[in-house]
Design an enzyme around this catalytic site. Sequence first.
Site, PDB file in Angstrom:
ATOM      1  CE  LYS A 197     -18.291 -11.781   5.410  1.00 44.67           C
ATOM      2  NZ  LYS A 197     -17.996 -10.595   6.220  1.00 44.67           N
ATOM      3  CD  GLU A 203      -8.391 -11.496  -6.967  1.00 45.77           C
ATOM      4  OE1 GLU A 203      -9.600 -11.696  -6.678  1.00 45.77           O
ATOM      5  OE2 GLU A 203      -7.850 -10.376  -6.889  1.00 45.77           O
ATOM      6  N   GLY A 257     -13.588 -10.440   6.747  1.00 49.48           N
ATOM      7  CA  GLY A 257     -12.572 -11.292   6.119  1.00 49.48           C
ATOM      8  C   GLY A 257     -11.251 -11.293   6.869  1.00 49.48           C
ATOM      9  NE  ARG A 258     -10.188  -5.045   7.895  1.00 48.75           N
ATOM     10  CZ  ARG A 258     -11.253  -4.672   7.201  1.00 48.75           C
ATOM     11  NH1 ARG A 258     -11.610  -5.358   6.134  1.00 48.75           N
ATOM     12  NH2 ARG A 258     -11.968  -3.625   7.577  1.00 48.75           N
ATOM     13  CD  GLU A 343      -9.378  -5.256   3.216  1.00 51.31           C
ATOM     14  OE1 GLU A 343      -9.055  -5.379   2.024  1.00 51.31           O
ATOM     15  OE2 GLU A 343      -9.773  -6.202   3.902  1.00 51.31           O
ATOM     16  CG  HIS A 374      22.225  -7.778   7.472  1.00 53.39           C
ATOM     17  ND1 HIS A 374      23.554  -7.525   7.749  1.00 53.39           N
ATOM     18  CD2 HIS A 374      21.770  -8.511   8.519  1.00 53.39           C
ATOM     19  CE1 HIS A 374      23.887  -8.106   8.887  1.00 53.39           C
ATOM     20  NE2 HIS A 374      22.813  -8.716   9.380  1.00 53.39           N
ATOM     21  CE  LYS A 487     -12.661  -6.993  -4.133  1.00 56.67           C
ATOM     22  NZ  LYS A 487     -13.553  -7.532  -3.137  1.00 56.67           N
TER      23      LYS A 487
HETATM   24  O1  F6P Z   1     -10.074  -7.315  -1.097  1.00 53.57           O
HETATM   25  C1  F6P Z   1     -11.163  -7.164  -0.295  1.00 53.57           C
HETATM   26  C2  F6P Z   1     -11.662  -8.421   0.371  1.00 53.57           C
HETATM   27  O2  F6P Z   1     -13.028  -8.301   0.452  1.00 53.57           O
HETATM   28  C3  F6P Z   1     -11.044  -8.650   1.750  1.00 53.57           C
HETATM   29  O3  F6P Z   1     -11.620  -7.870   2.724  1.00 53.57           O
HETATM   30  C4  F6P Z   1     -11.274 -10.108   1.910  1.00 53.57           C
HETATM   31  O4  F6P Z   1     -10.509 -10.628   2.954  1.00 53.57           O
HETATM   32  C5  F6P Z   1     -10.866 -10.607   0.541  1.00 53.57           C
HETATM   33  O5  F6P Z   1     -11.355  -9.611  -0.350  1.00 53.57           O
HETATM   34  C6  F6P Z   1     -11.392 -11.961   0.158  1.00 53.57           C
HETATM   35  O6  F6P Z   1     -12.786 -12.019   0.181  1.00 53.57           O
HETATM   36  P1  F6P Z   1     -13.562 -13.397   0.148  1.00 53.57           P
HETATM   37  O7  F6P Z   1     -13.233 -14.168   1.385  1.00 53.57           O
HETATM   38  O8  F6P Z   1     -15.009 -13.024   0.073  1.00 53.57           O
HETATM   39  O9  F6P Z   1     -13.124 -14.165  -1.070  1.00 53.57           O
END
Ligand code: F6P
Length: 537
Positions: A197, A203, A257-258, A343, A374, A487
């Site tokens: 987003k 990452e 995002g979620r 979240e 199990h 972060k």
């Molecule tokens: O870890 C927080 C967060 O902002 C989530 O809410 C989101 O889904 C994820 O990081 C990834 O964010 P982006 O789509 O901006 O890379």
Amino acid sequence: MPGVDAARQALAAHAREVGPRHLRELFAADPGRAERMHLEVAGWYCDFSKHRVTPETMRLLAALARARSLPERVAAMFRGERVNVTEDRAALHVALRMPKGRSLVVDGVDVVAQVHEVLDRVEAFAARVRSQARITDVVNLGIGGSDLGPATVYEALRAYAAPGLRAHFVANVDGAALASVLRGLDPARTLFVVASKTFTTVETMTNARTARAWVVDALGADAVTDHFVAVSTNREAVAQFGIDPANVFEFWDWVGGRFSLWSAIGLAVAVVLGPERFRELLAGAHEMDEHFRGAPPEENLPVTMALLSYWYREHLGAQSHAVVPYAQVLERLPAHLQQLEMESLGKRVRLDGTPVDTETGAVVWGSPGTNAQHAYFQLLHQGTALVPVDLIGFARAQPGLDPPGHHDLLVANLLAQAEALAFGTDDPALPPHRVMPGNRPTTTLLAERCTPRAVGALLAAYEHKVAALGILWDVDAFDQWGVELGKRLASGIAGELTAGDEPALAHDPSTNALIRLVRGYRSSRAPSASRPPDPPR
Ligand code: F6P
């Protein structure tokens, strides 16, 4: 209609009376409760009868929902009001699955028209990739909501994937994640979807740069155009990364995002499963949306799920909630719901910034049955913690995944566990360690088969459960400020791990010592790779 305080007090008094009652007793007193306490929505049959509630409990919970103006606040969310107050944004994921031709004007823009413009592009792109048959592997690079939602849907529905087309999901910045996926792939036949987003998430950007270098090494710099697409709200950052603007699929800041798997974030899914299946997924979610928006609290499936979670968390002391799909294909569902619920609801202040005076989000966890039986079901049956469980299953197996005899055993185990958890054993001759006390609550969610429509409706139901809980607790279910500090600190520490000998470390003494330890391991004095390091003294 009672106010919020009166509704909460009535529930607290009622909990003192109902809390100690056993499900055996509740069923004996009201044999018709199974018939009455279920809902059927969008192909899902939900049995709520094995919960430690009476009709009066549900009436009082619905009264609290009304006192919190739940129907009005749901309507405001659907209208595109800025219900995400701390980010001053709408939470309009429902617009992502509204049918073409519907109109929803927010700030002078018809967002449904916007959604369909992008969706048409997603579908045209998916159809092109599928018809050219040049690409065999689609690698989604994203994390959190840009990974968990689409990965869950892909795993759930991969039986519908076109032959010869596979998707992979790489989230972790741990290079092992990307390396292990790339190891099996041919750069000429691989398409990367950089899904972020913000297009700043460290990452995802790190994985995207490494993937780009892998493609450029093998095929040259020009190949980036054919092998990379991006899904983002941040066109500028995408352009800077070097992805062709024609290969950018946008979405909007009113999609959290979620909650974003329904947007172009689902591109990898749309390519591999095909545009038609993606539409069915959206249609299933839309069916649940219409139900959530229109049904009164007493007949509303996501609201009922929310009210029950509220009941256990607030009044019966439950701290966690397990999700156990009796479907291997739903293996990723608990992780998706973990992000969605934790979240959204892991909050300690109300919408007006004052501290909450209730419990909020539960710890969500789980994994597929029957494996779970199990592993940790012992604790669910005989432990001291109260853990409400969602048991999710399908009456029929997916086509092609149904060797004879397996599915009956799978479904039988789901039903048996619900029964055993609720009723246990009451044989007085049993020694204490063999007694199964029962009275452990479950919701059973059953659909005929794991189809795109069923998956869409199920995921939307959980999204709305979360929105409803946000309203009941009066917290912002759409922000996630709690992830920011970690972060920021990580980006500082990343530089310090590789810095020269001893630049000043300004963290707390424990963190400073750990940074020095890592530096030590990585310096020339580091232990050899073939010998595990001695533990620090
Ligand atoms: O870890 C927080 C967060 O902002 C989530 O809410 C989101 O889904 C994820 O990081 C990834 O964010 P982006 O789509 O901006 O890379």
